[in-house]
Design an enzyme around this catalytic site. Structure first.
Site, short mmCIF file in Angstrom:
data_model
loop_
_atom_site.label_atom_id
_atom_site.label_comp_id
_atom_site.label_asym_id
_atom_site.label_seq_id
_atom_site.Cartn_x
_atom_site.Cartn_y
_atom_site.Cartn_z
N TRP A 284 -3.47 -9.18 1.29
CA TRP A 284 -2.95 -8.27 2.33
C TRP A 284 -3.48 -8.65 3.70
CZ3 TRP A 284 1.27 -6.12 0.88
CH2 TRP A 284 1.47 -5.82 -0.47
N LYS B 129 -2.17 6.05 -1.55
CA LYS B 129 -3.39 6.02 -2.37
C LYS B 129 -4.04 7.42 -2.23
CE LYS B 129 -2.82 1.39 -2.20
NZ LYS B 129 -2.26 0.53 -3.21
N ASP C 168 -7.02 -2.06 8.50
CA ASP C 168 -6.08 -1.62 7.47
C ASP C 168 -6.90 -0.91 6.39
OD1 ASP C 168 -4.38 -1.25 5.36
OD2 ASP C 168 -3.77 -3.35 5.18
#
Lengths: 356, 356
Positions: free
Chosen positions: B100, B191, B167
């Site tokens: 990511w 999440k 992030d």
């Protein structure tokens, strides 16, 4: 029973609410909520597949077109369309039929050159301009098929050799269109497709890859198509509810059948608006929308009392947009004709009450 | 009872599912489903306000920061961050700690110049690089606080004078962070915040408006802030569920309290991984994530049987990402410690079974 005439997010079928509510508790026998399943499970991949398949089937999407499920609403498409389709030095043509059409062309101007072929802004967008020329060298021609705020709708796709791009957010799947007439169709889901948080794009594959512009992955239609609408985590629940709603539409006989119902609903209400001496329509008659029906009162002082009168009968969402005033009855696919009759009855009873 | 160790979209509290399910049938006494209400109703405006207020309260967001609710996930932020913060000619610094992080810097390269301060790619991202220098003239420094795929987490915010962008998709609200250490924090909701289809951005107002780049409205943080997270139709249901989940987090005592629980859960499972001769961790011990716990078996041939063994006990979502293999137990805020004990019991019973 509440009669929801809201302009969007809007009414969906009651059975869709029931099924969606159940899936929030348990999805498809998985023992899990639809809100906690991975988008990479076979069960959810089937939901995405079925959603795309139903869009293709219901709209009769021809070969050579891709259907992608995105986020960001039509407003994100206002930018993505020119980013993907408008090369440096080219010009895109736009028809200005309302606030949303105007926002679309404003966003396109940030990306490249824009030519406005016609505008009805000077008449507060109460009609659809008909006499305009689309320059043959336009990168594409963009229009808005239904103008939610003003209650106008463009029923006949403009004839042109230029690729046609259409924002169908508020009338997609309400009537039969020939997808082959378009190079790109986009729509925020929150009228006839599903809940807010999902955007549908139908794009002719052959128009992509020509802008020469290097785009971020999320903004690139080609990347999203190759990712199968799951380049990143999609809006799982919104897609699931859209699938349920598209199943409902199919069970009702599809778009041709719902179009007949929508026509009957619109004709009934316009007939009452034209008959009832207290009310009058706001748009050019031939451009009247079937989805958003705008009307005012001959005596503006009666508007607040009528709004209250209607609300007492659980008729909600009919207050007009501030730029038009009066009333707007939005009558999307899921609005039953009984709700239209409830509104007509209210108009007639209000007329009776104010006759003396 | 199902034990959902999925990496995301992931488990949320059961009471949130119940409340959300109810709101799909009827929202807040309105007589309408949460799926059919207008985002412009006072009832929904209160939902947006409360969601933003709870984020500010729970994370102790200081004055001078804005919280915005967007769509598109962290992947859209990979593009929006450089579009908004990286002026022509400037360079942004990125720390490469996983797939990511690597995608984030790849998207930034489309917008401008990128400097990779360090990378652990050559070791399959099993550790967090520590010795690196952030050039003082970087437009910003970007890192990923938790690497979902590899199970590493960066607990200490790097010290630098450069604006820090993080992030936090997979560990936001799992532990206390000092928001003032950051110029911008972003996170996909799916999440610890809520369901998929929502993205949270926390941004220091003073860093905006300096890139000199003219952006499409939807891509411009300033426009989204001024629009109060409703520049266009927001993802109504995802925001509503996030609000319910944030209320739950507050009722649990807030982030400091949930951090203690998360620490206890992680310590229990790592202890078993380190004790049980059949299993071993995959990461540098000091970089071990509390959210995503990756482990393999000493004998890879036992991995399939253990996966089956666990699934028979309704332990699901523990299959490791293909780039690491083995197992990954994701233990987000809503995962109860009883589920962790169920997994530990399964590991011990499997050990017992394979002792002979």
């Amino acid at each position: 029973m509440t009669h929801n005439f809201g302009a969007g997010p809007c009414i969906l079928p009651q059975e869709v609410f029931k099924q969606a509510s159940q899936a929030v508790l348990e999805f498809n026998g998985t023992g899990l909520s639809i809100l906690e399943i991975s988008h990479r499970t076979p069960e959810f991949e089937q939901v995405v597949d079925e959603t795309i398949r139903l869009i293709k089937e219901l709209m009769n999407v021809p070969e050579g077109y891709s259907v992608v499920l995105l986020q960001g609403g039509a407003s994100m498409q206002f930018s993505m369309v020119p980013m993907n389709l408008l090369a440096d030095g080219q010009t895109a043509s736009y028809l200005d039929t309302g606030v949303w059409a105007s926002k679309a062309l404003k966003e396109a101007k940030i990306v490249g050159n824009v030519n406005i072929v016609a505008s009805s802004k000077e008449a507060n967008y109460t009609y659809i301009p008909k006499d305009f020329t689309i320059p043959a060298d336009s990168a594409y021609f963009h229009y808005t098929s239904n103008n939610t705020i003003y209650g106008t709708e463009l029923f006949e796709t403009p004839h042109t050799e230029v690729p046609v791009v259409c924002d169908m957010s508020s009338d997609i799947m309400s009537r039969v269109v020939n997808v082959a007439d378009f190079s790109l169709i986009y729509a925020g889901a929150q009228k006839n497709i599903g809940p807010a948080g999902l955007t549908v794009v139908i794009v002719k594959d052959s128009i992509l890859g020509k802008s020469g512009r290097k785009l971020g992955s999320m903004l690139d239609y080609q990347v999203q198509i190759e990712g199968g609408s799951m380049y990143n985590t999609p809006p799982v629940f919104a897609i699931y509810v859209a699938m349920l709603n598209l199943r409902w539409l199919k069970s009702k006989g599809g778009i041709a059948d719902i179009e007949r119902e929508n026509l009957a609903k619109a004709e009934a209400l316009y007939k009452e608006i034209d008959r009832n001496p207290l009310f009058k329509g706001t748009c050019n008659v031939e451009d009247r929308s079937r989805m958003n029906i705008c009307f005012v009162m001959e005596n503006p002082e009666l508007e607040k009392p009528f709004l209250k009168f209607a609300e007492d009968r659980e008729i909600i969402g009919i207050k007009g947009h501030r730029s038009v005033g009066g009333f707007r009855a939005s009558m999307y696919n899921a609005l039953p004709i009984t709700s239209v009759h409830a509104l007509i009855d209210a108009m007639q009873d209000f007329e009776e009450k104010h006759r003396n």
